[in-house]
Design a protein around this motif. Sequence first.
Motif, mmCIF file in Angstrom:
data_model
loop_
_atom_site.group_PDB
_atom_site.id
_atom_site.type_symbol
_atom_site.label_atom_id
_atom_site.label_comp_id
_atom_site.label_asym_id
_atom_site.label_seq_id
_atom_site.Cartn_x
_atom_site.Cartn_y
_atom_site.Cartn_z
ATOM 1 N N ALA A 14 0.816 -1.213 0.000
ATOM 2 C CA ALA A 14 0.000 0.000 0.000
ATOM 3 C C ALA A 14 0.849 1.262 0.000
ATOM 4 O O ALA A 14 0.490 2.262 -0.638
ATOM 5 N N LEU A 15 1.980 1.233 0.714
ATOM 6 C CA LEU A 15 2.836 2.414 0.782
ATOM 7 C C LEU A 15 3.430 2.728 -0.585
ATOM 8 O O LEU A 15 3.511 3.899 -0.985
ATOM 9 N N PHE A 16 3.823 1.696 -1.326
ATOM 10 C CA PHE A 16 4.361 1.896 -2.669
ATOM 11 C C PHE A 16 3.286 2.495 -3.573
ATOM 12 O O PHE A 16 3.544 3.445 -4.322
ATOM 13 N N ARG A 17 2.062 1.963 -3.495
ATOM 14 C CA ARG A 17 0.976 2.503 -4.314
ATOM 15 C C ARG A 17 0.715 3.961 -3.981
ATOM 16 O O ARG A 17 0.483 4.783 -4.879
ATOM 17 N N ALA A 18 0.768 4.306 -2.697
ATOM 18 C CA ALA A 18 0.508 5.689 -2.286
ATOM 19 C C ALA A 18 1.535 6.638 -2.892
ATOM 20 O O ALA A 18 1.197 7.734 -3.347
ATOM 21 N N GLY A 19 2.796 6.206 -2.912
ATOM 22 C CA GLY A 19 3.844 7.042 -3.485
ATOM 23 C C GLY A 19 3.664 7.239 -4.973
ATOM 24 O O GLY A 19 3.804 8.362 -5.498
ATOM 25 N N ILE A 20 3.330 6.160 -5.683
ATOM 26 C CA ILE A 20 3.123 6.249 -7.126
ATOM 27 C C ILE A 20 1.896 7.093 -7.437
ATOM 28 O O ILE A 20 1.883 7.900 -8.372
ATOM 29 N N ARG A 21 0.846 6.945 -6.624
ATOM 30 C CA ARG A 21 -0.357 7.753 -6.833
ATOM 31 C C ARG A 21 -0.048 9.242 -6.718
ATOM 32 O O ARG A 21 -0.538 10.057 -7.520
ATOM 33 N N MET A 22 0.752 9.609 -5.735
ATOM 34 C CA MET A 22 1.107 11.022 -5.560
ATOM 35 C C MET A 22 1.830 11.559 -6.783
ATOM 36 O O MET A 22 1.563 12.674 -7.246
ATOM 37 N N VAL A 23 2.752 10.758 -7.325
ATOM 38 C CA VAL A 23 3.511 11.179 -8.512
ATOM 39 C C VAL A 23 2.571 11.359 -9.704
ATOM 40 O O VAL A 23 2.624 12.376 -10.414
ATOM 41 N N LEU A 110 11.342 -0.872 -13.753
ATOM 42 C CA LEU A 110 11.862 -1.191 -12.432
ATOM 43 C C LEU A 110 11.125 -0.342 -11.402
ATOM 44 O O LEU A 110 10.801 0.817 -11.651
ATOM 45 N N LYS A 111 10.891 -0.920 -10.242
ATOM 46 C CA LYS A 111 10.158 -0.203 -9.207
ATOM 47 C C LYS A 111 10.906 1.031 -8.699
ATOM 48 O O LYS A 111 10.290 1.949 -8.156
ATOM 49 N N ASP A 112 12.222 1.036 -8.859
ATOM 50 C CA ASP A 112 12.982 2.193 -8.390
ATOM 51 C C ASP A 112 13.274 3.179 -9.519
ATOM 52 O O ASP A 112 14.184 4.012 -9.407
ATOM 53 N N ALA A 113 12.503 3.115 -10.599
ATOM 54 C CA ALA A 113 12.684 4.055 -11.711
ATOM 55 C C ALA A 113 12.430 5.480 -11.242
ATOM 56 O O ALA A 113 11.619 5.722 -10.337
#
Length: 219
Positions: A14-23, A110-113
Amino acid sequence: MSAPIRVVLVDDQALFRAGIRMVIDSQPDLVVVGEAGDGAEALRVVRATRPDVVLMDIRMPVMDGLAATAELLQDASFGDSPPRIVMLTTFDLDEAAARAIRQGASGFLLKDADPEFLLAAIRTVHAGSAVIAAAATRELFAQFPQSAAAPVPASFATLTDREREIFALAARGLSNAEIAAREFLSEATVKTHISRILTKLALRDRVQLVVFAFEHGLA
């Protein structure tokens, strides 16, 4: 102003999704219309929201990204316009990502792109070119043993000599600009050739062209 590109995020963190959503939501031309924490939930969310692009994690509980991708791309309810699916992976050379691309995914990230690269990838995939992954896809496929090449379809014989030259260069992951410089052509002419090649071979984008070349021993 055209409608924003609609994106669904699929990842079990969920934390990863939240970060991507913000971007994504920081951009005026992009909007997140749904999220899912596993592949089974992704099927429900994607079918309900009908997004343009899906960012799909590969390794998840309940149903992994490979199974979800295969099911979505075979879903007749999308007609001729299934969502573009970009696989998210932690590994640069991931055999699972190669399998997903064979199934019809438009590429992998990559997830760290970098955020800028992620945004550019979404826009590029939505535009239908998937150029972002052509060279990377070739490198990815080259790392894994290939099964015996499948017979070359009769449609390949319909390509002109020039189109076969362009096909070979595109299969190596060269961009339109690189092909144009190499062949002393304009980028517009190369783009036209690529479009005709994709149409004749019934391929969706340049990523699928790379897959076609590898699967039929033409790479």
